[in-house]
Design a protein around this motif. Structure first.
Motif, PDB file in Angstrom:
ATOM      1  N   ALA A 210     -18.851  10.176  -8.412  1.00 44.28           N
ATOM      2  CA  ALA A 210     -19.868   9.402  -7.562  1.00 44.28           C
ATOM      3  C   ALA A 210     -19.677   9.798  -5.951  1.00 44.28           C
ATOM      4  CB  ALA A 210     -19.857   8.133  -7.864  1.00 44.28           C
ATOM      5  N   LEU A 211     -18.583   9.535  -5.686  1.00 43.03           N
ATOM      6  CA  LEU A 211     -18.112   9.895  -4.142  1.00 43.03           C
ATOM      7  C   LEU A 211     -18.424  11.395  -3.590  1.00 43.03           C
ATOM      8  CD1 LEU A 211     -14.813   7.578  -3.718  1.00 43.03           C
ATOM      9  CD2 LEU A 211     -17.118   7.649  -2.288  1.00 43.03           C
ATOM     10  N   VAL A 212     -18.137  12.152  -4.681  1.00 42.32           N
ATOM     11  CA  VAL A 212     -18.549  13.765  -4.293  1.00 42.32           C
ATOM     12  C   VAL A 212     -20.056  13.833  -4.016  1.00 42.32           C
ATOM     13  CG1 VAL A 212     -18.548  15.980  -5.104  1.00 42.32           C
ATOM     14  CG2 VAL A 212     -16.660  14.626  -5.363  1.00 42.32           C
ATOM     15  N   ALA A 213     -20.807  13.005  -4.983  1.00 39.66           N
ATOM     16  CA  ALA A 213     -22.180  13.335  -4.809  1.00 39.66           C
ATOM     17  C   ALA A 213     -22.666  12.341  -3.581  1.00 39.66           C
ATOM     18  CB  ALA A 213     -23.066  12.711  -6.043  1.00 39.66           C
ATOM     19  N   ALA A 214     -21.990  11.157  -3.213  1.00 38.91           N
ATOM     20  CA  ALA A 214     -22.348  10.423  -2.060  1.00 38.91           C
ATOM     21  C   ALA A 214     -22.181  11.316  -0.956  1.00 38.91           C
ATOM     22  CB  ALA A 214     -21.680   9.464  -2.114  1.00 38.91           C
ATOM     23  N   ILE A 215     -21.123  11.964  -0.838  1.00 37.93           N
ATOM     24  CA  ILE A 215     -20.774  12.891   0.329  1.00 37.93           C
ATOM     25  C   ILE A 215     -21.649  13.970   0.802  1.00 37.93           C
ATOM     26  CG2 ILE A 215     -18.922  14.346   1.372  1.00 37.93           C
ATOM     27  CD1 ILE A 215     -16.831  12.608   0.109  1.00 37.93           C
ATOM     28  N   VAL A 216     -21.995  14.614  -0.466  1.00 37.87           N
ATOM     29  CA  VAL A 216     -23.315  15.603  -0.455  1.00 37.87           C
ATOM     30  C   VAL A 216     -24.390  15.095   0.158  1.00 37.87           C
ATOM     31  CG1 VAL A 216     -24.338  17.506  -1.670  1.00 37.87           C
ATOM     32  CG2 VAL A 216     -22.081  17.218  -2.165  1.00 37.87           C
ATOM     33  N   ALA A 217     -24.835  14.011  -0.641  1.00 39.24           N
ATOM     34  CA  ALA A 217     -26.080  13.513   0.001  1.00 39.24           C
ATOM     35  C   ALA A 217     -25.934  12.938   1.361  1.00 39.24           C
ATOM     36  CB  ALA A 217     -26.359  12.438  -0.871  1.00 39.24           C
ATOM     37  N   ALA A 218     -24.676  12.271   1.852  1.00 40.14           N
ATOM     38  CA  ALA A 218     -24.716  11.849   3.214  1.00 40.14           C
ATOM     39  C   ALA A 218     -24.896  12.985   4.095  1.00 40.14           C
ATOM     40  CB  ALA A 218     -23.398  11.170   3.208  1.00 40.14           C
ATOM     41  N   GLN A 219     -24.182  14.408   3.853  1.00 42.62           N
ATOM     42  CA  GLN A 219     -24.193  15.347   4.645  1.00 42.62           C
ATOM     43  C   GLN A 219     -25.889  16.072   4.798  1.00 42.62           C
ATOM     44  OE1 GLN A 219     -19.887  17.768   4.482  1.00 42.62           O
ATOM     45  NE2 GLN A 219     -21.197  18.071   2.544  1.00 42.62           N
ATOM     46  N   LEU A 231     -21.471   6.179   3.263  1.00 46.13           N
ATOM     47  CA  LEU A 231     -21.596   6.509   1.833  1.00 46.13           C
ATOM     48  C   LEU A 231     -22.400   5.757   1.078  1.00 46.13           C
ATOM     49  CD1 LEU A 231     -18.178   8.054   1.155  1.00 46.13           C
ATOM     50  CD2 LEU A 231     -20.060   9.238   2.127  1.00 46.13           C
ATOM     51  N   ASP A 232     -23.479   6.135   0.324  1.00 41.08           N
ATOM     52  CA  ASP A 232     -24.248   5.111  -0.369  1.00 41.08           C
ATOM     53  C   ASP A 232     -23.665   5.155  -1.878  1.00 41.08           C
ATOM     54  OD1 ASP A 232     -26.133   3.646  -1.429  1.00 41.08           O
ATOM     55  OD2 ASP A 232     -27.574   4.945  -1.661  1.00 41.08           O
ATOM     56  N   VAL A 233     -22.474   4.475  -2.060  1.00 39.50           N
ATOM     57  CA  VAL A 233     -21.758   3.979  -3.144  1.00 39.50           C
ATOM     58  C   VAL A 233     -21.967   2.849  -3.757  1.00 39.50           C
ATOM     59  CG1 VAL A 233     -19.720   4.579  -4.350  1.00 39.50           C
ATOM     60  CG2 VAL A 233     -20.268   5.972  -2.543  1.00 39.50           C
ATOM     61  N   PRO A 234     -22.481   2.522  -4.943  1.00 42.72           N
ATOM     62  CA  PRO A 234     -22.559   0.961  -5.450  1.00 42.72           C
ATOM     63  C   PRO A 234     -21.264   0.348  -5.374  1.00 42.72           C
ATOM     64  CG  PRO A 234     -23.725   2.386  -6.844  1.00 42.72           C
ATOM     65  CD  PRO A 234     -22.886   3.336  -5.958  1.00 42.72           C
ATOM     66  N   SER A 235     -21.045  -0.875  -4.842  1.00 43.25           N
ATOM     67  CA  SER A 235     -19.634  -1.512  -4.965  1.00 43.25           C
ATOM     68  C   SER A 235     -19.896  -2.727  -5.791  1.00 43.25           C
ATOM     69  CB  SER A 235     -19.616  -2.013  -3.303  1.00 43.25           C
ATOM     70  OG  SER A 235     -18.564  -2.752  -3.625  1.00 43.25           O
ATOM     71  N   PRO A 236     -18.796  -2.988  -6.689  1.00 43.64           N
ATOM     72  CA  PRO A 236     -18.665  -4.223  -7.616  1.00 43.64           C
ATOM     73  C   PRO A 236     -18.580  -5.427  -6.654  1.00 43.64           C
ATOM     74  CG  PRO A 236     -16.531  -2.921  -7.357  1.00 43.64           C
ATOM     75  CD  PRO A 236     -17.689  -2.125  -6.552  1.00 43.64           C
ATOM     76  N   THR A 237     -18.380  -5.445  -5.398  1.00 48.13           N
ATOM     77  CA  THR A 237     -18.433  -6.511  -4.518  1.00 48.13           C
ATOM     78  C   THR A 237     -19.387  -6.500  -3.452  1.00 48.13           C
ATOM     79  OG1 THR A 237     -15.822  -6.640  -5.050  1.00 48.13           O
ATOM     80  CG2 THR A 237     -16.730  -7.986  -3.139  1.00 48.13           C
ATOM     81  N   PRO A 238     -20.688  -7.000  -3.322  1.00 47.05           N
ATOM     82  CA  PRO A 238     -21.650  -6.911  -2.824  1.00 47.05           C
ATOM     83  C   PRO A 238     -21.307  -7.228  -1.144  1.00 47.05           C
ATOM     84  CG  PRO A 238     -22.374  -8.139  -4.559  1.00 47.05           C
ATOM     85  CD  PRO A 238     -20.831  -8.032  -4.603  1.00 47.05           C
ATOM     86  N   SER A 239     -20.347  -8.163  -1.156  1.00 45.68           N
ATOM     87  CA  SER A 239     -19.903  -8.532   0.396  1.00 45.68           C
ATOM     88  C   SER A 239     -19.001  -7.439   1.004  1.00 45.68           C
ATOM     89  CB  SER A 239     -19.242  -9.823   0.317  1.00 45.68           C
ATOM     90  OG  SER A 239     -18.299  -9.952  -0.514  1.00 45.68           O
ATOM     91  N   ALA A 240     -18.572  -6.631   0.134  1.00 41.35           N
ATOM     92  CA  ALA A 240     -17.645  -5.556   0.916  1.00 41.35           C
ATOM     93  C   ALA A 240     -18.297  -4.606   1.764  1.00 41.35           C
ATOM     94  CB  ALA A 240     -16.951  -4.659  -0.574  1.00 41.35           C
ATOM     95  N   PRO A 241     -17.399  -4.253   2.678  1.00 40.34           N
ATOM     96  CA  PRO A 241     -18.121  -3.427   3.747  1.00 40.34           C
ATOM     97  C   PRO A 241     -18.479  -2.090   3.223  1.00 40.34           C
ATOM     98  CG  PRO A 241     -15.339  -3.625   3.989  1.00 40.34           C
ATOM     99  CD  PRO A 241     -15.966  -4.649   3.259  1.00 40.34           C
ATOM    100  N   ARG A 242     -19.307  -1.573   3.867  1.00 40.37           N
ATOM    101  CA  ARG A 242     -19.922   0.070   3.524  1.00 40.37           C
ATOM    102  C   ARG A 242     -18.978   0.840   3.465  1.00 40.37           C
ATOM    103  NH1 ARG A 242     -25.210   1.183   2.158  1.00 40.37           N
ATOM    104  NH2 ARG A 242     -25.701   3.215   2.154  1.00 40.37           N
TER     105      ARG A 242
END
Length: 305
Positions: A210-219, A231-242
């Motif tokens: 998922a992170l590889v795909a997110a890095i490609v999309a962010a670039q 990076l647009d990666v789903p987090s199990p903790t909504p309050s966690a920083p991006r």
């Protein structure tokens, strides 16, 4: 509380010394002046475990006999009792094994070396009337193979030597050793290795993919190459920083990111399958794996393929 290992030649008077020590300890624990924790005294021996003297006639029968003794020792070790092991304990490797078990249980240790000349042992062996004598050949063989305890090695110390001519054991010195002596921490070789959760490998693979795909999309979405990207990666903790990543002033190719992903996953598979060698507890959550992978990419993007 403590492991007390008694060692000596066969028929050297070890059981007599073990009984003397057990009586001393029980008397001290029952004394009204004693104000320590509630403790018991457990005596383990070939007799209490129904191990016949014939078990020492050959190595094939002796090995399971030692195994039974060691299993009983592990079962009884704890902070609520003194454990006296009244047996030959003539192999230093076996005494070391018991020492490691005591360290793992975080109890004190000491060794009592009961000394008697081989001639005296042979005489006592032949005059026994309780059916617990050794054959002459077995006794001579055990005396010849005996590995004497030494105060210079950690698994035999503190060491108390009791000659056959002494009327009693040095109860005061032994009491101080098993109640005030140093409790050594568990040996790293005896500690259980922290294992990863059963879904750790799946988490490692899915998160890095998922992170590889997110890095490609962010670039692709960034107007300029490199820099700090969100990076647009789903987090199990909504309050966690991006999650963000800092890249060099160029676009990373998919093949380069895939190579870094394979290296990262391979380097962490050993910790998953065999247990980690890192200090402390390893966090195998998605958030932790993501942070580690981002750091790994940031450290390695400057390397040439």
């Amino acid at each position: 509380m403590a492991l007390i290992t008694i060692s000596g030649y066969p028929c050297a008077g070890k059981s007599r010394r073990a009984t003397q020590l057990k009586d001393h300890l029980e008397q001290r624990l029952a004394d009204p002046a004693y104000t320590g924790p509630s403790l018991t005294v457990t005596l383990l021996s070939d007799d209490t475990l129904n191990i016949p003297r014939s078990a020492y006639d050959d190595s094939l029968s002796e090995k399971p006999a030692r195994g039974a003794l060691f299993t009983a020792l592990q079962r009884h070790l704890g902070n609520d009792r003194f454990v006296i092991v009244d047996a030959l304990n003539y192999i230093k490797g076996f005494r070391y094994q018991m020492y490691c078990a005591a360290r793992e249980s975080k109890v004190r240790v000491c060794t009592i070396y009961v000394i008697a000349p081989p001639e005296q042992c042979r005489e006592w062996n032949t005059t026994r009337e309780d059916g617990r004598s050794y054959t002459p050949e077995t006794l001579d063989n055990l005396v010849q193979r005996y590995e004497e305890p030494s105060s210079m090695v950690r698994w035999d110390s503190p060491l108390f030597t009791v000659p056959w001519t002494d009327t009693d054991v040095p109860a005061d010195d032994i009491w101080r050793a098993i109640t005030q002596g140093l409790v050594k921490p568990p040996n790293t070789g005896t500690q259980a290795v922290a294992k990863a959760p059963t879904d750790a490998l799946h988490t490692l693979e899915s998160t890095t993919t998922a992170l590889v795909a997110a890095i490609v999309a962010a670039q692709s979405a960034s107007p300029v190459p490199g820099g700090t990207l969100s990076l647009d990666v789903p987090s199990p903790t909504p309050s966690a920083p991006r999650l963000t990543i800092t890249l060099p002033q160029r676009h990373l190719t998919l093949s380069e990111l895939q190579r870094l992903k394979r290296q990262f996953v391979t380097s962490h598979k050993r910790a998953i399958t065999l247990g980690t060698t890192e200090r402390g507890t390893v966090d195998w959550s998605e958030e932790s794996v993501a942070r580690k992978f981002v750091g790994y990419v940031e450290e390695n993007v400057g390397l040439k393929s």
